[in-house]
Scaffold this active site. Structure first.
Site, PDB file in Angstrom:
ATOM      1  N   LYS A 139     -45.856 -34.960  -6.699  1.00 19.14           N
ATOM      2  CA  LYS A 139     -46.061 -35.902  -7.796  1.00 19.14           C
ATOM      3  C   LYS A 139     -44.763 -36.076  -8.566  1.00 19.14           C
ATOM      4  CE  LYS A 139     -50.940 -34.990  -8.649  1.00 19.14           C
ATOM      5  NZ  LYS A 139     -51.853 -34.512  -9.668  1.00 19.14           N
ATOM      6  N   HIS A 142     -42.290 -35.666 -14.563  1.00 16.84           N
ATOM      7  CA  HIS A 142     -42.163 -36.542 -15.735  1.00 16.84           C
ATOM      8  C   HIS A 142     -41.426 -35.847 -16.882  1.00 16.84           C
ATOM      9  CE1 HIS A 142     -45.576 -34.357 -17.337  1.00 16.84           C
ATOM     10  NE2 HIS A 142     -46.222 -34.606 -16.219  1.00 16.84           N
ATOM     11  N   HIS A 145     -42.353 -32.467 -18.001  1.00 16.25           N
ATOM     12  CA  HIS A 145     -41.896 -31.295 -17.250  1.00 16.25           C
ATOM     13  C   HIS A 145     -40.495 -30.883 -17.692  1.00 16.25           C
ATOM     14  CE1 HIS A 145     -44.985 -32.674 -14.157  1.00 16.25           C
ATOM     15  NE2 HIS A 145     -45.391 -31.484 -14.556  1.00 16.25           N
TER      16      HIS A 145
HETATM   17  N1  ARG Z   1     -48.749 -28.360 -13.151  1.00 14.33           N
HETATM   18  C1  ARG Z   1     -49.313 -28.702 -14.422  1.00 14.33           C
HETATM   19  C2  ARG Z   1     -48.959 -30.140 -14.800  1.00 14.33           C
HETATM   20  O1  ARG Z   1     -47.976 -30.643 -14.351  1.00 14.33           O
HETATM   21  C3  ARG Z   1     -48.851 -27.803 -15.519  1.00 14.33           C
HETATM   22  C4  ARG Z   1     -49.289 -26.365 -15.377  1.00 14.33           C
HETATM   23  C5  ARG Z   1     -49.417 -25.695 -16.671  1.00 14.33           C
HETATM   24  N2  ARG Z   1     -49.810 -24.337 -16.563  1.00 14.33           N
HETATM   25  C6  ARG Z   1     -51.047 -23.870 -16.358  1.00 14.33           C
HETATM   26  N3  ARG Z   1     -51.210 -22.598 -16.225  1.00 14.33           N
HETATM   27  N4  ARG Z   1     -52.079 -24.682 -16.301  1.00 14.33           N
HETATM   28  O2  ARG Z   1     -49.653 -30.740 -15.566  1.00 14.33           O
END
Ligand code: ARG
Length: 579
Positions: A139, A142, A145
């Site tokens: 993905k 963004h 991140h």
């Molecule tokens: N991968 C997720 C996203 O991009 C963020 C993860 C955050 N951490 C967690 N333990 N849920 O939205």
């Protein structure tokens, strides 16, 4: 060193009020360095003394304050005691201030200044797991991140500087239905060559295309579900393709994290907790917490009255798990594996509800340690674009920052001959991104603005780097001089005292950042220090001054440089020597 003075003032108060010294230490804070009143160095709010029962809680506070101040007599350390707007101010002997503050810099550099302050003694230290960055494979990466990456790194740096054992974890979005689609898509539009050449780009292309096709193709949807089922059952072929996607993605990201000067101790991910999600489900069941909704999904009832008015879905009707189920399993297994005292998650504010639910479920399952899990959330970034358009990959932002910075450096007539201009432009460009992001409260949204963030003069990372480089060159030109005998009474000019008073605040600023995990305190501290340094460059020349004056000024500049560099590093900025 601020502590030396805090202790002295506290001792004075203790004697007058017949109390132990220790009660006053936390009530004393460095006075803000203001243009108007430069006189005082520390201050104390009598309000805090009332709260702690040291002053009577009734009666006229103003009168009590003035009485107290009148009882305190100046001495060789505290030269003046005054009352202003309800605070008692303490002005220190200037020469002693310079002597004590700059003592740690007698042998040149000192990277620990302010970090082993007595001020931090009350802080609980331990093992802290900071989970940040956590992009999703295939993905888009963004702006959120990027924010998570730099904010998480700042928190980890800060906690580590203050003596905690920090575990830096990246929790990749490497599981879920999107891998069904990716798998199905790859067999149709994927190309192994392209995957090798430009993995992130190619995976993203495949992902975008398969999503588009899936909108009107039942075949693809079916294939995607089938591929994900194969993954959930750990079938070899599907697993090996998934593994390949994951590996090359991590490799690419590591390259980008390296450019940012960031490392992770653990690359974990949603996929890691497959087996444990089943245990979580069983445990929820055995505790009677798992309910079936009308739609046939598995839910946990989080409503205070148990009337299902606030539920959280943990199982789809086909029995597959969700993002939150994996997070519950991940948290429990991290606690077992790393025995952390605190765990911090860094994501944008759209996930606030998710984390509240997560912590609540963990607590209901009997995990009292969930009290010490914390979600640090942040606002959105608007308009993060590069010349070629919308940002898809983190690397695009870094490339653009470097290119723009290089361009500015080439235009500027103050730019020095550099061995590696690209590398300098990269570091300075990244500091610009970081300072722009950290200037305001994390919760606020902000507008991304290349021109504003790259200004050489102004509240920017470029200005911090420029100040640092200028100090480095001053040190270089006068190498060896500051090691000579030091006469602190040469530093009594206003401009010099401004810097000293600012240095006096450093430990408090770090403490404040540690309390609310907001980088803005440290950013504004460093910007202000840099402005004071700019005035000092004009008003306190080294060249042409009598030797003891030149040498004392040099030590002051050297201290400012050390603290600037140390603060920048905590923010995640690599200070440059030349630019
Ligand atoms: N991968 C997720 C996203 O991009 C963020 C993860 C955050 N951490 C967690 N333990 N849920 O939205």
């Amino acid at each position: 060193m601020a502590c030396f003075f805090r202790r002295k003032i506290a001792a004075k108060l203790a004697k007058t009020l017949q109390q132990s010294e220790d009660v006053f230490v936390p009530a004393l804070t460095a006075a803000p360095v203001l243009k108007k009143h430069q006189s005082a160095d520390f201050r104390m709010s009598p309000e805090t003394l009332r709260i702690n029962g040291i002053l009577p809680s009734s009666g006229d506070l103003q009168l009590q304050t003035e009485n107290l101040a009148a009882q305190l007599k100046p001495d060789s350390v505290v030269e003046e005691i005054s009352v202003r707007q309800g605070w008692i101010y303490f002005k220190l002997n200037r020469s002693l201030l310079a002597e004590k503050l700059l003592e740690p810099f007698g042998k040149g550099e000192n990277d620990n200044f302010g970090l082993n302050s007595e001020f931090f003694e009350t802080l609980k230290r331990g093992t802290i797991l900071v989970e940040f960055s956590s992009p999703n494979i295939a993905k888009k990466f963004h702006a959120g991140h990027l924010r998570s990456t730099i904010i998480g790194n700042f928190i980890a740096n800060l906690k580590q500087s203050l003596g905690n054992n920090v575990i830096r974890m990246n929790y990749l979005g490497d599981w879920g239905m999107q891998f069904g689609l990716l798998g199905a898509g790859f067999s149709r539009f994927g190309c192994t060559e392209k995957l090798k050449e430009n993995p992130l780009q190619h995976l993203f292309e495949v992902y975008v295309q398969v999503n588009k096709e899936a909108e009107h193709s039942e075949d693809i949807k079916l294939a995607a579900r089938d591929f994900f089922r194969q993954l959930e059952q750990h079938e070899n072929q599907a697993m090996s393709l998934w593994q390949q996607f994951r590996e090359i993605t991590v490799k690419e990201y590591q390259h980008v994290y390296k450019r940012l000067g960031i490392h992770f101790d653990v690359f974990s991910g949603e996929s890691f907790h497959q087996a444990q999600t089943q245990e979580v489900v069983r445990e929820l069941q055995s505790r009677g917490l798992l309910k079936t909704s009308e739609k046939g999904t598995g839910v946990v009832d989080l409503s205070p009255n148990g009337d299902m008015s606030n539920i959280c879905t943990v199982l789809r009707s086909d029995g597959t798990t969700l993002y939150i189920t994996r997070d519950i399993a991940a948290a429990i297994s991290r606690k077992e594996k790393y025995c952390f005292d605190d765990m911090i998650y860094v994501t944008d504010k759209s996930q606030e509800n998710h984390f509240n639910q997560l912590f609540q479920i963990l607590r209901t399952m009997g995990n009292s340690w969930a009290e010490r899990c914390r979600h640090v959330s942040f606002g959105l970034v608007q308009g993060m674009k590069t010349r070629t358009g919308e940002v898809v990959f983190l690397e695009d932002v870094l490339d653009e920052a470097r290119a723009r910075m290089l361009h500015n450096m080439n235009q500027s007539n103050t730019t020095k001959e550099l061995d590696n201009p690209d590398d300098t432009a990269e570091k300075v460009g990244i500091s610009a991104l970081i300072v722009q992001d950290f200037k305001g409260p994390l919760q606020s949204d902000y507008k991304f603005d290349w021109d504003l963030m790259l200004q050489a003069q102004g509240d920017t990372g470029v200005f911090l780097q420029y100040t640092h480089a200028r100090l480095c060159s001053l040190m270089q030109r006068n190498e060896g001089m500051e090691a000579a005998a030091f006469n602190p009474s040469c530093l009594c000019e206003r401009t010099g005292v401004d810097i000293l008073q600012q240095l006096l605040r450093y430990d408090e600023v770090l403490y404040q950042s540690d309390q609310d995990l907001q980088p803005k305190h440290l950013v504004s501290f460093l910007l202000k220090l840099s402005r004071f340094v700019a005035s000092a460059h004009r008003e306190l020349p080294v060249k042409g001054s009598p030797p003891d004056v030149a040498q004392a000024r040099l030590r002051l500049f050297s201290a400012a440089r050390s603290v600037l560099a140390s603060g920048m590093r905590i923010l995640g900025i690599t200070p440059v020597q030349k630019m």
